[in-house]
Design an enzyme around this catalytic site. Structure first.
Site, PDB file in Angstrom:
ATOM      1  N   ASN A  60       8.760  30.433  45.146  1.00  0.00           N
ATOM      2  CA  ASN A  60       9.922  29.752  44.561  1.00  0.00           C
ATOM      3  C   ASN A  60       9.580  29.021  43.264  1.00  0.00           C
ATOM      4  O   ASN A  60      10.199  28.019  42.933  1.00  0.00           O
ATOM      5  CB  ASN A  60      10.519  28.744  45.554  1.00  0.00           C
ATOM      6  CG  ASN A  60      11.414  29.400  46.574  1.00  0.00           C
ATOM      7  OD1 ASN A  60      11.405  30.613  46.722  1.00  0.00           O
ATOM      8  ND2 ASN A  60      12.166  28.611  47.306  1.00  0.00           N
ATOM      9  N   VAL A  71      20.507  32.862  32.553  1.00  0.00           N
ATOM     10  CA  VAL A  71      19.280  33.656  32.506  1.00  0.00           C
ATOM     11  C   VAL A  71      19.604  35.094  32.871  1.00  0.00           C
ATOM     12  O   VAL A  71      20.262  35.357  33.881  1.00  0.00           O
ATOM     13  CB  VAL A  71      18.226  33.081  33.476  1.00  0.00           C
ATOM     14  CG1 VAL A  71      17.015  33.989  33.538  1.00  0.00           C
ATOM     15  CG2 VAL A  71      17.815  31.680  33.037  1.00  0.00           C
ATOM     16  N   ASN A 202       7.052  43.895  43.470  1.00  0.00           N
ATOM     17  CA  ASN A 202       7.127  43.010  44.628  1.00  0.00           C
ATOM     18  C   ASN A 202       7.670  43.760  45.834  1.00  0.00           C
ATOM     19  O   ASN A 202       6.911  44.198  46.673  1.00  0.00           O
ATOM     20  CB  ASN A 202       8.007  41.794  44.309  1.00  0.00           C
ATOM     21  CG  ASN A 202       8.268  40.938  45.533  1.00  0.00           C
ATOM     22  OD1 ASN A 202       7.345  40.556  46.230  1.00  0.00           O
ATOM     23  ND2 ASN A 202       9.526  40.644  45.802  1.00  0.00           N
ATOM     24  N   GLU A 203       8.982  43.925  45.912  1.00  0.00           N
ATOM     25  CA  GLU A 203       9.603  44.642  47.026  1.00  0.00           C
ATOM     26  C   GLU A 203      10.538  45.721  46.490  1.00  0.00           C
ATOM     27  O   GLU A 203      11.763  45.584  46.529  1.00  0.00           O
ATOM     28  CB  GLU A 203      10.369  43.668  47.937  1.00  0.00           C
ATOM     29  CG  GLU A 203       9.474  42.697  48.689  1.00  0.00           C
ATOM     30  CD  GLU A 203      10.262  41.754  49.583  1.00  0.00           C
ATOM     31  OE1 GLU A 203      11.504  41.663  49.437  1.00  0.00           O
ATOM     32  OE2 GLU A 203       9.641  41.089  50.432  1.00  0.00           O
ATOM     33  N   GLU A 346       3.365  39.015  51.569  1.00  0.00           N
ATOM     34  CA  GLU A 346       4.217  37.957  52.109  1.00  0.00           C
ATOM     35  C   GLU A 346       4.258  38.069  53.620  1.00  0.00           C
ATOM     36  O   GLU A 346       4.289  39.171  54.175  1.00  0.00           O
ATOM     37  CB  GLU A 346       5.634  38.047  51.536  1.00  0.00           C
ATOM     38  CG  GLU A 346       5.722  37.801  50.043  1.00  0.00           C
ATOM     39  CD  GLU A 346       7.140  37.878  49.515  1.00  0.00           C
ATOM     40  OE1 GLU A 346       8.091  37.746  50.335  1.00  0.00           O
ATOM     41  OE2 GLU A 346       7.311  38.081  48.302  1.00  0.00           O
TER      42      GLU A 346
END
Length: 477
Positions: A60, A71, A202-203, A346
Site C-alpha cells: 500500500n 492520476v 504482479n498479478e 504475496e
C-alpha cells in the site's frame, strides 16, 4: 666510472620501483579478481532465493494509484505524495531497520510507474524525482543487508488487466511500453548486486472465474510473450543486470493455472539459472478475505488442526494443511525441480475481531491465524526453493469481523498482527539484538565527497560494493 656507477645505480633503482609497481599491480589485479568473485552476481536464483526467507511486503505504499487525484496512465499526477495515498506513514530507514529486527530477510517493494509517474508520455520517461525516491527506499533495505524484489505492480492495470487482449497491435504497443519502463528501471539499478531482484509484473489476469481453459491458455500465451519482453529488456541494459535474478509471473499468479498453463514455458535467457517464477497464496478465500456469509458458503473464522470450534458454522470445509501442501508440492514438481525457484510474492489472511460474536472463539481464531502463517513458512522451508513474502498493508483497524492483514505498525515501530508474526517466528525465530549484523554502508555521516579508485566522483552515497575514497581515506563497502 663514476658516471657508469651512477647510471647502474639509477637502473637498479628503477628496477626496484618497477618491481614494486608490478607487485602493486598484481595486488590490485588480485583484489579486483576477489571483488569480482565476491560481487554477488554468480549465485544461482535458487541459491539467492534460499537465502531470502522470510519475506515481507512494503504494501500500500509505492504502488498506490490515487485516481481521485486525476492520476492516470502516462501522466505525472501522483508525485512523491503517492507514497502515502493508501497508508499514512512515509518509509524511513528506521522502518526498514525495524522490519529487519523482526527476522525478515527480504522485502518486496510493489511499485507503480506508468500510472502517475511519467514525465513525458511520448517517450514513457519515468519522473526523475520518483526514481530517486524509489532508489532511496531500496537503499534503506540494501544497507541492512536485506534482499529486495522490485516490481511493476498493478500500476493502474495498464497491462495486467489487458493480458487477455490478443490483437497484434495491442500486444506490440504493450511490449513497447513494458520495454521502455524496464529499460529505465534496470539502467537506474544496473550497478546493484544480487540483493536486488526485478519482478516484471504482479498479478497478470488471464480471465475471470468463468473463463474457459482455452481462453486462459490463450491469455497465458500472451503473458509468456510479456515475460520474455521483460527479461530481454533488463538483460540488454548490461552491468550487473546481465546476471541479475529475474522473476516472472504465472497466469493470475494462481498456482493451479501456473502449473497447468505455464509449465515448461519459461522465458529463454542469455544466462543460465537466473530465472524464478512468482505465484501468490491467498487460500482459502473464505478464510483469508471473505467478509460475509453467502448463499454458496460461509466465512471461515478458523483454520488448521485443533482450531475448529464445535458447533460453529464458520469452520473450514476445505483449504487447510493438506491443500496447502498439495499446491506447494505442485510448484516444487513443476518449477523448483526444473531449476526455477518460486517467489510467493504475496501471502496472508485477515485477522478478525470476533468480540461481537459471543458464540464464536477469538482464541481459536487467533490460533488459526498463527497456524496459517506458520504452516506456509514451514512447508516452504521444508520443500526448499520457495520464499514466502507476507503481505502487509499498514492499516491498523480490524473493522470487526472484516479483519485486516497488517503485521507491522510502521508509525510506532511495533507489531500489530502478533499472531501472524508469532507463526512466522516459530519457523524463523526473531534474531536477538546482539545477533543482528551491523549495516554495511558508507554513510553520509562520514561527510565528504566519494570517489572511485579511478577518481570518478560519486553523486550521493555509493550503492555498489567496492573500494571508495572519501576525505583521502579508502573505505570498503
Amino acid at each position: 666510472m663514476y658516471g657508469q656507477f651512477t647510471f647502474f645505480s639509477y637502473l637498479c633503482g628503477m628496477m626496484k620501483k618497477l618491481k614494486r609497481i608490478t607487485i602493486l599491480a598484481v595486488c590490485l589485479l588480485t583484489m579486483g579478481m576477489e571483488m569480482s568473485a565476491q560481487d554477488g552476481m554468480d549465485r544461482s536464483a535458487r541459491e539467492v532465493i534460499d537465502d531470502m526467507s522470510p519475506g515481507w511486503n512494503l504494501g500500500n505504499t509505492l504502488e498506490a494509484v490515487a485516481t481521485w487525484r486525476g492520476v492516470g496512465f502516462l501522466n505525472n499526477k501522483s508525485g512523491l505524495g503517492g507514497e502515502t495515498d493508501w497508508q499514512g506513514t512515509k518509509t524511513t530507514q528506521e522502518v526498514i531497520d525495524y522490519v529487519k529486527s523482526l527476522g525478515f530477510r527480504s522485502i518486496r517493494i510493489p511499485c507503480a510507474w506508468a500510472y502517475g509517474h511519467i514525465s513525458n508520455a511520448a517517450t514513457y520517461e519515468i519522473d526523475a524525482t520518483w526514481m530517486a525516491r524509489v532508489k532511496e527506499i531500496v537503499d534503506y533495505c540494501i544497507r541492512d543487508g536485506l534482499y529486495v524484489v522490485l516490481n511493476d505492480h498493478w500500476d493502474g492495470g495498464w497491462l495486467e488487466n489487458h493480458i487477455v487482449d490478443s490483437d497484434a497491435a495491442t500486444i506490440a504497443k504493450n511490449k513497447e511500453v513494458l520495454t521502455a519502463l524496464w529499460t529505465q528501471i534496470a539502467t537506474a539499478f544496473k550497478d546493484y548486486d544480487e540483493h536486488l531482484l526485478f519482478a516484471g509484473l504482479n498479478e497478470p489476469s488471464v480471465g475471470e472465474q468463468n473463463a474457459t481453459d482455452a481462453q486462459r491458455q490463450a491469455a497465458t500465451n500472451n503473458l509468456i510473450q510479456y515475460n520474455q519482453t521483460f527479461v530481454d529488456a533488463v538483460r540488454a541494459t548490461g552491468g550487473n543486470n546481465g546476471k541479475r535474478v529475474l522473476v516472472v509471473q504465472g497466469p493470475s499468479t494462481n498456482i493451479e493455472y501456473t502449473c497447468k498453463f505455464m509449465t515448461g514455458k519459461m522465458p529463454t535467457d542469455v544466462v543460465e539459472g537466473k530465472l524464478a517464477i512468482e505465484v501468490h497464496y491467498y487460500n482459502p478465500w473464505n478464510f483469508w478475505g471473505m467478509e460475509k456469509d453467502e448463499s454458496w458458503g460461509n466465512v471461515f473464522y478458523y483454520w488448521g488442526k485443533g482450531n475448529h470450534l464445535s458447533g460453529s458454522k464458520h469452520n473450514p470445509t476445505y483449504g487447510e494443511e493438506s491443500d496447502m501442501k498439495k499446491q506447494l508440492q505442485m510448484m516444487k514438481t513443476n518449477f523448483v525441480d526444473m531449476g526455477y525457484p518460486v517467489v510467493i510474492g504475496e501471502f496472508g489472511a485477515n485477522w478478525r475481531d470476533l468480540s461481537s460474536l459471543p458464540k464464536e472463539s477469538q482464541e481459536k481464531h487467533n490460533a488459526s491465524i498463527k497456524a496459517h502463517y506458520r504452516e506456509l513458512h514451514r512447508l516452504c522451508k521444508e520443500l526448499g526453493g520457495m520464499v514466502p513474502m507476507t503481505w502487509d498493508t499498514n492499516y491498523l483497524n480490524q473493522e470487526g469481523t472484516k479483519g485486516c492483514m497488517t503485521i507491522v505498525d510502521r508509525k510506532n515501530l511495533q507489531v500489530f498482527g502478533t499472531y501472524a508474526m508469532d507463526g512466522i517466528n516459530e519457523i524463523y525465530p526473531r534474531p536477538s539484538e546482539s545477533s543482528l549484523n551491523p549495516k554495511v554502508v558508507l554513510s553520509r555521516q562520514q561527510e565528504g565527497t566519494f570517489y572511485t579508485l579511478q577518481g570518478i566522483r560519486i553523486e550521493g552515497e555509493p550503492t555498489a560494493k567496492g573500494i571508495y575514497i572519501v576525505q583521502g581515506r579508502k573505505l570498503v563497502r
